[in-house]
Design a protein around this motif. Structure first.
Motif, mmCIF file in Angstrom:
data_model
loop_
_atom_site.group_PDB
_atom_site.id
_atom_site.type_symbol
_atom_site.label_atom_id
_atom_site.label_comp_id
_atom_site.label_asym_id
_atom_site.label_seq_id
_atom_site.Cartn_x
_atom_site.Cartn_y
_atom_site.Cartn_z
ATOM 1 N N TYR A 108 0.804 -1.228 0.000
ATOM 2 C CA TYR A 108 0.000 0.000 0.000
ATOM 3 C C TYR A 108 0.833 1.272 0.000
ATOM 4 O O TYR A 108 0.622 2.187 0.776
ATOM 5 C CB TYR A 108 -1.015 -0.010 1.160
ATOM 6 N N GLY A 110 1.507 4.744 -1.722
ATOM 7 C CA GLY A 110 0.609 5.632 -2.451
ATOM 8 C C GLY A 110 -0.179 6.561 -1.552
ATOM 9 O O GLY A 110 0.058 6.635 -0.340
ATOM 10 N N TRP A 116 -7.605 1.955 1.099
ATOM 11 C CA TRP A 116 -7.473 0.739 0.299
ATOM 12 C C TRP A 116 -7.336 -0.510 1.153
ATOM 13 O O TRP A 116 -7.752 -1.600 0.739
ATOM 14 C CB TRP A 116 -6.322 0.868 -0.702
ATOM 15 N N ASP A 195 -1.121 -1.624 -4.248
ATOM 16 C CA ASP A 195 -0.843 -0.193 -4.098
ATOM 17 C C ASP A 195 -2.066 0.556 -3.599
ATOM 18 O O ASP A 195 -3.142 -0.021 -3.422
ATOM 19 C CB ASP A 195 -0.287 0.422 -5.391
ATOM 20 N N PRO A 197 -3.591 3.860 -4.786
ATOM 21 C CA PRO A 197 -3.668 5.043 -5.644
ATOM 22 C C PRO A 197 -4.617 6.113 -5.093
ATOM 23 O O PRO A 197 -5.456 5.838 -4.236
ATOM 24 C CB PRO A 197 -4.197 4.490 -6.967
ATOM 25 N N LYS A 198 -4.443 7.303 -5.596
ATOM 26 C CA LYS A 198 -5.291 8.428 -5.224
ATOM 27 C C LYS A 198 -6.754 8.094 -5.523
ATOM 28 O O LYS A 198 -7.068 7.463 -6.537
ATOM 29 C CB LYS A 198 -4.855 9.658 -6.022
ATOM 30 N N ASN A 203 -12.883 5.388 -9.089
ATOM 31 C CA ASN A 203 -12.675 4.282 -8.150
ATOM 32 C C ASN A 203 -13.469 4.399 -6.853
ATOM 33 O O ASN A 203 -13.354 3.549 -5.969
ATOM 34 C CB ASN A 203 -11.176 4.034 -7.883
#
Length: 307
Positions: A108, A110, A116, A195, A197-198, A203
């Motif tokens: 993770y 990011g 997440w 990961d 991500p923003k 998403n």
């Protein structure tokens, strides 16, 4: 160096441990709200309340800012929820620059690790400190502590736990640097990595064809911020709705995914494997509200559904 509330806890712990904070670097003031008034970051507000020197560079490579930073003569820099730093900044102090990251690195890396971890239904997460290098979240690790994630925990609840855990780990990291008892560990690069991500419009949108568990985890992983969303089709109209608290009901049914049922003052949405029971949502232009209050004055048409 930090900006949001998550970083305030670490700054406060550093001060409580009697370290000499020669300066605080945070984001420039930004216009917010309907009046577009300039808002100071939580870190700036706290730093000013403690009488600390605050710098707010717009460009971290700007010569004037670098000169100001050098004048502070820091021997270590602590980064918590800030921007990516250029080498000229992170390489400045004698004992380096370390970052607090809210995951068990190397997993993770990011911008949104707390979200997440819940979206992916992890059972544990944690915090890591590591020395900065040229890439994002890849530097040699110093300390790591883990914490369990409860089955119904929201990202807001987990955020607060990690904020407190991280504040303690930051101070422990400073103590190790101070005593010279430091053996940084290179991050492994041979693992299958997830990961973080923003978060964006794509998403954070609910896909009602996903399983009940996937939808439930997405919603709690985005509650309270930035919130999962969906398009509600009702009375021939489509509107964007944010969904916050919800529960799961495992059941078999023959309804189309996204179909809405209102039963016993409950708002239920059909999914693969059962129903999602929505307990709190927000209609466009309205405040967040619980479903019982919503059902007192809002009518769902026959055939209403989430798209």
């Amino acid at each position: 160096m930090g900006t949001p509330d998550f970083a305030v806890a670490s700054l406060e712990s550093i001060l409580d441990a009697n370290y000499n904070v020669v300066g605080v670097i945070t984001a420039p003031d930004k216009p917010a709200g309907r009046g577009r008034k300039l808002q100071e970051s939580p870190v700036k507000k706290f730093a000013i309340s403690k009488g600390l020197k605050v710098l707010q560079p717009t460009n971290l490579k700007d010569g004037a800012f670098i000169d100001e930073l050098k004048a502070l003569d820091p021997n270590v820099q602590v980064v918590v929820a800030f921007r990516m730093l250029p080498k000229v900044v992170w390489d400045l102090p004698q004992f380096g620059t370390f970052n607090l990251h809210a995951s068990l690195l190397p997993q993770y890396r990011g911008a949104a690790p707390i979200n997440w971890a819940i979206i992916n239904n992890e059972k544990k997460t944690g915090v890591s400190t590591f020395f900065l290098d040229e890439k994002i979240d890849t530097g040699a690790m110093i300390l790591q502590k883990e914490i369990n994630i409860a089955a119904e925990e929201s990202v807001g609840e987990l955020h607060d736990k990690l904020m407190e855990l991280g504040a303690g780990v930051v101070v422990e990291t400073l103590e190790l640097i101070e005593k010279g008892n430091l053996t940084p560990t290179p991050q492994p690069f041979d693992q299958l990595l997830k990961d973080a991500p923003k978060l964006n419009k794509e998403n954070t949108k609910i896909n009602w064809d996903d399983s009940l568990d996937q939808i439930y985890n997405l919603i709690r992983g985005l509650n309270p911020y930035p919130a999962a969303w969906s398009i509600l089709f009702n009375h021939g109209k489509e509107e964007k709705v944010k969904i916050y608290h919800c529960k799961k009901e495992i059941a078999s049914h023959s309804l189309e995914n996204g179909s809405i049922l209102v039963e016993d003052k409950k708002l239920k949405v059909a999914t693969e494997g059962g129903y999602l029971i929505i307990e709190e949502l927000q209609l466009p232009g309205k405040r967040k509200m619980d479903v019982k209050s919503l059902l007192n004055g809002y009518d769902f048409s026959k055939g209403a559904k989430f798209l």
